[in-house]
Design an enzyme around this catalytic site. Structure first.
Site, PDB file in Angstrom:
ATOM      1  N   VAL A  49      24.556 -27.833  20.191  1.00 25.38           N
ATOM      2  CA  VAL A  49      23.970 -27.674  18.865  1.00 25.38           C
ATOM      3  C   VAL A  49      25.007 -27.112  17.891  1.00 25.38           C
ATOM      4  O   VAL A  49      25.058 -27.497  16.719  1.00 25.38           O
ATOM      5  CB  VAL A  49      22.735 -26.747  18.920  1.00 25.38           C
ATOM      6  CG1 VAL A  49      22.188 -26.483  17.516  1.00 25.38           C
ATOM      7  CG2 VAL A  49      21.642 -27.353  19.789  1.00 25.38           C
ATOM      8  N   CYS A  50      25.864 -26.216  18.377  1.00 20.52           N
ATOM      9  CA  CYS A  50      26.821 -25.521  17.512  1.00 20.52           C
ATOM     10  C   CYS A  50      27.705 -26.463  16.688  1.00 20.52           C
ATOM     11  O   CYS A  50      27.850 -26.263  15.478  1.00 20.52           O
ATOM     12  CB  CYS A  50      27.673 -24.561  18.327  1.00 20.52           C
ATOM     13  SG  CYS A  50      26.726 -23.215  19.079  1.00 20.52           S
TER      14      CYS A  50
END
Length: 209
Positions: A49-50
């Site tokens: 996700v980062c």
């Protein structure tokens, strides 16, 4: 405890700037009196996700900069790991092309001071120091004004990605309030009507909507 309305905790730490250069003494102090700052934490380099968030901030960087806002990211990874990730192409899971500063909070002091560390230190029954939880940062986002005061914060759990357009909307709202002395109602966006912070102002706004 919320930092809203309080001075943002300052720090000096290593960071990667311009996507290619490690500096050892990066600080938010350089922006005080000059720029608002979006300071955000993310959990870990080389994850899933980062990079979507970090690249989304980069895609909108021109929108922040034309509003005079600096964007700064941070995680508990080392500056060397940041640099390696920044040098990795997007099609290989990297964040190549990101130019705003990314801070290395390896001591976890910055994340702790901002209230986003996903764990804490404690002593066990034998008096030995240990860490419970995860030694990484939640997805914390902070809007800091030119005086160094936190005006907005959100903290997402690890799997929940942020809405970068909402960060821009909040910047617009803050700058509108400071320029016009009005307040921004629910779902306000740039170009929409604001209102006076009085009973009469609220009544007039509600009557027209």
């Amino acid at each position: 405890m919320s930092l809203v309305g309080k001075k943002a905790p300052l720090f000096t730490a290593p960071a990667v700037i311009n996507g290619e250069e490690i500096v050892e003494d990066f600080s938010l102090e350089q922006y005080i009196g000059k720029n608002e700052v979006i300071f955000f934490f993310y959990p870990k380099d080389f994850t899933f996700v980062c990079p979507t968030e970090i690249l989304a901030f980069q895609e909108k960087l021109a929108e922040f900069e034309k509003r005079g806002v600096a964007v700064v990211g941070a995680s508990t990874d080392t500056e060397e790991t940041h640099l390696a990730w920044l040098c990795t192409p997007k099609n290989q899971g990297g964040i190549e092309g990101v130019t705003y500063p990314i801070v290395a909070d390896t001591s976890k002091v910055i994340a702790s001071n901002y209230g986003v560390l996903a764990g804490d230190w404690d002593y066990d029954e034998e008096g030995r120091l240990s860490f419970t939880g995860l030694p990484i940062a939640y997805r914390g986002s902070f809007l800091i004004d030119k005086e160094g005061t936190v005006r907005h914060e959100t903290i997402n759990d690890l799997p929940l990605g942020r809405n970068i357009d909402e960060m821009i909307r909040l910047v617009d709202a803050l700058q509108y309030v400071e320029k016009h002395g009005e307040v921004c109602p629910a779902n306000w966006e740039e170009g929409k009507e604001a209102m006076q912070a009085t009973k009469e102002g609220v009544a007039s706004y509600l009557a027209s909507h």
